[in-house]
Design a protein around this motif. Structure first.
Motif, PDB file in Angstrom:
ATOM      1  N   ILE A  29       6.692  -7.949   6.245  1.00  0.00           N
ATOM      2  CA  ILE A  29       7.294  -7.126   5.192  1.00  0.00           C
ATOM      3  C   ILE A  29       6.359  -7.142   3.991  1.00  0.00           C
ATOM      4  N   TYR A  30       5.950  -5.964   3.566  1.00  0.00           N
ATOM      5  CA  TYR A  30       4.923  -5.806   2.531  1.00  0.00           C
ATOM      6  C   TYR A  30       5.570  -5.298   1.233  1.00  0.00           C
ATOM      7  N   GLY A  31       5.479  -6.102   0.169  1.00  0.00           N
ATOM      8  CA  GLY A  31       5.965  -5.672  -1.140  1.00  0.00           C
ATOM      9  C   GLY A  31       4.865  -4.943  -1.887  1.00  0.00           C
ATOM     10  N   VAL A  32       5.138  -3.703  -2.286  1.00  0.00           N
ATOM     11  CA  VAL A  32       4.144  -2.884  -2.985  1.00  0.00           C
ATOM     12  C   VAL A  32       4.392  -2.996  -4.491  1.00  0.00           C
ATOM     13  N   ILE A  33       3.387  -3.513  -5.232  1.00  0.00           N
ATOM     14  CA  ILE A  33       3.539  -3.713  -6.671  1.00  0.00           C
ATOM     15  C   ILE A  33       2.408  -3.014  -7.415  1.00  0.00           C
ATOM     16  N   GLY A  34       2.620  -2.800  -8.700  1.00  0.00           N
ATOM     17  CA  GLY A  34       1.622  -2.151  -9.544  1.00  0.00           C
ATOM     18  C   GLY A  34       2.280  -1.696 -10.827  1.00  0.00           C
ATOM     19  N   ALA A  35       1.497  -1.495 -11.854  1.00  0.00           N
ATOM     20  CA  ALA A  35       2.033  -1.033 -13.137  1.00  0.00           C
ATOM     21  C   ALA A  35       2.657   0.347 -12.970  1.00  0.00           C
ATOM     22  N   ASN A  36       3.522   0.732 -13.920  1.00  0.00           N
ATOM     23  CA  ASN A  36       4.112   2.074 -13.880  1.00  0.00           C
ATOM     24  C   ASN A  36       3.013   3.125 -13.852  1.00  0.00           C
ATOM     25  N   GLY A  37       3.131   4.060 -12.906  1.00  0.00           N
ATOM     26  CA  GLY A  37       2.140   5.117 -12.790  1.00  0.00           C
ATOM     27  C   GLY A  37       0.956   4.767 -11.915  1.00  0.00           C
ATOM     28  N   ALA A  38       0.929   3.555 -11.365  1.00  0.00           N
ATOM     29  CA  ALA A  38      -0.202   3.146 -10.528  1.00  0.00           C
ATOM     30  C   ALA A  38      -0.213   3.876  -9.191  1.00  0.00           C
ATOM     31  N   GLY A  39       0.971   4.310  -8.731  1.00  0.00           N
ATOM     32  CA  GLY A  39       1.026   5.066  -7.485  1.00  0.00           C
ATOM     33  C   GLY A  39       1.741   4.369  -6.349  1.00  0.00           C
ATOM     34  N   LYS A  40       2.735   3.533  -6.677  1.00  0.00           N
ATOM     35  CA  LYS A  40       3.474   2.798  -5.640  1.00  0.00           C
ATOM     36  C   LYS A  40       4.280   3.756  -4.757  1.00  0.00           C
ATOM     37  N   SER A  41       5.116   4.570  -5.396  1.00  0.00           N
ATOM     38  CA  SER A  41       5.933   5.518  -4.633  1.00  0.00           C
ATOM     39  C   SER A  41       5.063   6.578  -3.968  1.00  0.00           C
ATOM     40  N   THR A  42       3.963   6.921  -4.624  1.00  0.00           N
ATOM     41  CA  THR A  42       3.037   7.903  -4.047  1.00  0.00           C
ATOM     42  C   THR A  42       2.452   7.401  -2.740  1.00  0.00           C
ATOM     43  N   LEU A  43       2.125   6.115  -2.685  1.00  0.00           N
ATOM     44  CA  LEU A  43       1.595   5.541  -1.453  1.00  0.00           C
ATOM     45  C   LEU A  43       2.607   5.659  -0.324  1.00  0.00           C
ATOM     46  N   LEU A  44       3.876   5.370  -0.607  1.00  0.00           N
ATOM     47  CA  LEU A  44       4.913   5.492   0.414  1.00  0.00           C
ATOM     48  C   LEU A  44       5.080   6.940   0.861  1.00  0.00           C
ATOM     49  N   LYS A  45       4.964   7.878  -0.078  1.00  0.00           N
ATOM     50  CA  LYS A  45       5.092   9.293   0.277  1.00  0.00           C
ATOM     51  C   LYS A  45       3.930   9.747   1.159  1.00  0.00           C
ATOM     52  N   ALA A  46       2.744   9.219   0.892  1.00  0.00           N
ATOM     53  CA  ALA A  46       1.589   9.566   1.725  1.00  0.00           C
ATOM     54  C   ALA A  46       1.756   9.015   3.135  1.00  0.00           C
ATOM     55  N   ILE A  47       2.289   7.808   3.243  1.00  0.00           N
ATOM     56  CA  ILE A  47       2.492   7.198   4.556  1.00  0.00           C
ATOM     57  C   ILE A  47       3.586   7.922   5.333  1.00  0.00           C
ATOM     58  N   SER A  48       4.638   8.369   4.633  1.00  0.00           N
ATOM     59  CA  SER A  48       5.750   9.057   5.311  1.00  0.00           C
ATOM     60  C   SER A  48       5.413  10.489   5.700  1.00  0.00           C
ATOM     61  N   GLY A  49       4.346  11.054   5.112  1.00  0.00           N
ATOM     62  CA  GLY A  49       3.989  12.435   5.388  1.00  0.00           C
ATOM     63  C   GLY A  49       4.577  13.416   4.396  1.00  0.00           C
ATOM     64  N   GLU A  50       5.362  12.912   3.425  1.00  0.00           N
ATOM     65  CA  GLU A  50       5.939  13.787   2.405  1.00  0.00           C
ATOM     66  C   GLU A  50       4.859  14.354   1.491  1.00  0.00           C
ATOM     67  N   LEU A  51       3.752  13.604   1.333  1.00  0.00           N
ATOM     68  CA  LEU A  51       2.639  14.013   0.478  1.00  0.00           C
ATOM     69  C   LEU A  51       1.357  13.996   1.291  1.00  0.00           C
ATOM     70  N   ASP A  52       0.607  15.075   1.211  1.00  0.00           N
ATOM     71  CA  ASP A  52      -0.682  15.124   1.897  1.00  0.00           C
ATOM     72  C   ASP A  52      -1.739  14.416   1.049  1.00  0.00           C
ATOM     73  N   PRO A  53      -2.428  13.422   1.603  1.00  0.00           N
ATOM     74  CA  PRO A  53      -3.474  12.741   0.828  1.00  0.00           C
ATOM     75  C   PRO A  53      -4.657  13.657   0.590  1.00  0.00           C
ATOM     76  N   THR A  54      -5.411  13.367  -0.463  1.00  0.00           N
ATOM     77  CA  THR A  54      -6.623  14.123  -0.750  1.00  0.00           C
ATOM     78  C   THR A  54      -7.638  13.936   0.370  1.00  0.00           C
ATOM     79  N   LYS A  55      -7.636  12.739   0.937  1.00  0.00           N
ATOM     80  CA  LYS A  55      -8.584  12.405   1.994  1.00  0.00           C
ATOM     81  C   LYS A  55      -7.989  11.294   2.842  1.00  0.00           C
ATOM     82  N   GLY A  56      -8.415  11.208   4.098  1.00  0.00           N
ATOM     83  CA  GLY A  56      -8.011  10.096   4.949  1.00  0.00           C
ATOM     84  C   GLY A  56      -6.814  10.415   5.815  1.00  0.00           C
ATOM     85  N   SER A  57      -6.333   9.387   6.522  1.00  0.00           N
ATOM     86  CA  SER A  57      -5.251   9.595   7.480  1.00  0.00           C
ATOM     87  C   SER A  57      -4.346   8.372   7.557  1.00  0.00           C
ATOM     88  N   VAL A  58      -3.135   8.623   8.092  1.00  0.00           N
ATOM     89  CA  VAL A  58      -2.157   7.567   8.342  1.00  0.00           C
ATOM     90  C   VAL A  58      -1.664   7.732   9.772  1.00  0.00           C
TER      91      VAL A  58
END
Length: 538
Positions: A29-58
């Motif tokens: 179980i991985y806890g994702v931490i970072g300051a506000n605006g660092a991109g925590k929720s964005t990372l989850l959205k990229a992994i779920s496919g809700e957001l297309d990353p600028t580059k790379g793959s999941v």
């Protein structure tokens, strides 16, 4: 398993992170931490496919299913609660819908029979016959009573919807699970249930949360978003925080030799590992620190606000006397009654209740903002109070800048007020920002600066961690542990309660429970739990 390869996310010219290469494996179980605006929720959205990353793959493991805690609480308003949970397992739900439509046909052909046979086989393989009972068990575990299971989602309260959406994410034992702030709006009993559930979850979980106790209880690893990079560390939040603080102190001590630093870090790991072995089963079971490399421990770039409460005068022997207080809800129902207690020197009291409105009503009464339905209270003549209300809306309905706004609550010049704002991480031109455009977190930091101006010897806090990031919560928590005055507070942050409070007072419609003990002891004592059930009429 989730494999992230060469991931980059950029919005316009702003690069959140790039060259992210991570592998999240089953059983962790991985806890994702970072300051506000660092991109925590964005990372989850990229992994779920809700957001297309600028580059790379999941990529997921072959044949694996991904489940996500939905943040859209209105999407399922026209579905029953039970069906909403079942929809969390989309392959099974699709089979159930096709199967139902097939059997509803007026004319059933041979082709329909063949297809029905295929569907029945798939339905059985997915344990479809137990799906409704499994979904109902999840709902009950999360506090959604059976009478609501066949109601429409649209008829539920916001807090009830949060629990149903959590049940939807957990349903069907997904191979990969993404949870963004799963403990929001959950009471302490439900958070404990979720901690136990995830402790026994054998697949891959990524979770974003501001609840430090929750992160410590369930996480085997920490994903830290910092310096525009995403790094993976063994260990839970407390290990990351304490080790990063140690590394920062070492970085500031230029005279220490490299070998001395290494020995200090190794000793820290040994001590922490010994404590972990005594903690919840998830951390000891997975031996999260076995492969930790000393070189992985680095100082963080995080900025922690300077939350420092001081007292102008020592409190006398009489702090607060409360006798027979009673408060009613808006609908006339009893929030609490027969509330009598004395606050003694050194008391740091957390107030608890099934209904959060009870604590707010008590604090509003004690601060003279609301009349009790019955009873009295009396503050000692030496006591000065400083209050952080749950709702601070009325304080920010003006176009004053931050310096002008803070100047309303104390005496001094602009430099003096800027120093308090600076402690709360407002610097440069930020102090000239209008208060009516501040975010929720910025407003909370302003309210804390306002409190610090008073130098009170009794602090009253109604759910102080709302809207604060982990750094602010940690700083707030650290100072209250050292504060010499009295603290009366309500909170849903387990770690905050456990480390600050030395006394528990639970407000119920039929009286109070008043115990001098630690929070963990309070919630695990079977006699107290029986008393709670009786007083709540359960």
């Amino acid at each position: 398993m989730i494999t992230v390869s060469n991931l980059a996310i950029q919005f316009g010219k702003r690069v959140l992170y790039k060259d992210v290469n991570l592998k999240f494996t089953s059983g962790n179980i991985y806890g994702v931490i970072g300051a506000n605006g660092a991109g925590k929720s964005t990372l989850l959205k990229a992994i779920s496919g809700e957001l297309d990353p600028t580059k790379g793959s999941v990529e997921l493991g072959p044949g694996e299913r991904l489940s996500v805690l939905s943040q859209d609480h209105f999407k399922f308003d026209n579905y029953t609660v039970l069906n909403t949970v079942l929809m969390g397992h989309k392959p099974l739900w699709d089979i159930m819908q096709e199967r139902e439509a097939l059997y509803a046909k007026a004319e059933f052909t041979d082709e329909d029979g063949i297809r029905a046979s295929e569907l029945e086989e798939q339905f059985a393989e997915m344990d479809g016959w137990n799906a409704e009972s499994d979904a109902a068990a999840l709902l009950s575990g999360l506090g959604i009573k059976e009478k609501l299971h066949y109601e429409l989602m649209g008829s539920l309260s916001g807090k009830e919807k949060v629990r149903v959406m959590l049940a939807q994410a957990l349903f069907g034992n997904p191979d990969n699970l993404l949870l963004d702030e799963p403990t929001n709006d959950l009471d302490m009993d439900t958070v404990t249930w979720l901690e136990e559930y995830l402790s026994n979850f054998e697949h891959t979980v990524l979770v974003v949360s501001h609840d430090r106790h929750f992160l410590d209880s369930v996480c085997t690893h920490t994903v830290d978003i910092d310096f525009g990079k995403v790094n993976l560390f063994a260990g839970n939040y407390s290990f990351w925080y304490e080790s990063s603080q140690l590394a920062l102190r070492q970085a500031q001590n230029q005279r220490a030799k490299a070998e001395e630093k290494r020995k200090e870090l190794e000793e820290f790991i040994r001590r922490f590992s010994a404590n972990v072995a005594k903690s919840k089963q998830t951390t000891s079971r997975k031996k999260m620190l076995e492969k930790l490399n000393v070189e992985e421990i680095q100082p963080s770039s995080r900025k922690y606000p300077g939350i420092i409460f001081t007292m102008d005068r020592e409190p006398g022997n009489q702090i607060l006397e409360v006798e027979g207080l009673k408060a009613l809800n808006d609908d006339g129902s009893v929030l609490f009654q027969n509330v009598s207690f004395n606050v003694e020197k050194g008391d740091k009291i957390v107030f608890l209740s099934h209904n959060p409105k009870a604590m707010t009503a008590l604090f509003e009464i004690l601060n003279g903002h609301q009349e009790p339905a019955a009873g009295t209270f009396k503050w000692g003549i030496t006591i000065t109070t400083s209050y952080l209300p749950l709702d601070n809306t009325e304080f920010f309905q003006s176009d004053k800048n931050l310096v002008e706004w803070l100047g309303q609550f104390g005496e001094g010049n602009d430099v003096y007020f800027k120093s308090f704002l600076g402690r709360m991480l407002f610097s440069g031109e930020e102090v000239l920002k209008k208060v009516n455009v501040l975010s929720g977190g910025e407003k909370m930091r302003c309210m804390i600066a306002r409190m610090q101006l008073k130098n009170a010897n009794c602090i009253i806090l109604d759910t102080p961690t709302n809207h604060l990031d982990l750094e602010s919560i940690q700083a707030f928590n650290n100072n209250l542990k050292l504060y010499k005055g009295n603290v009366l507070f309500a909170s849903h942050d387990h770690e905050f309660i456990e480390t600050v409070a030395n006394r528990m007072i639970e407000l119920t419609p039929n009286g109070i429970i008043d115990k001098m003990m630690e929070y963990d002891e309070y919630i695990s004592d079977p006699h107290i739990q029986e008393m709670r059930k009786r007083l709540y009429g359960e």
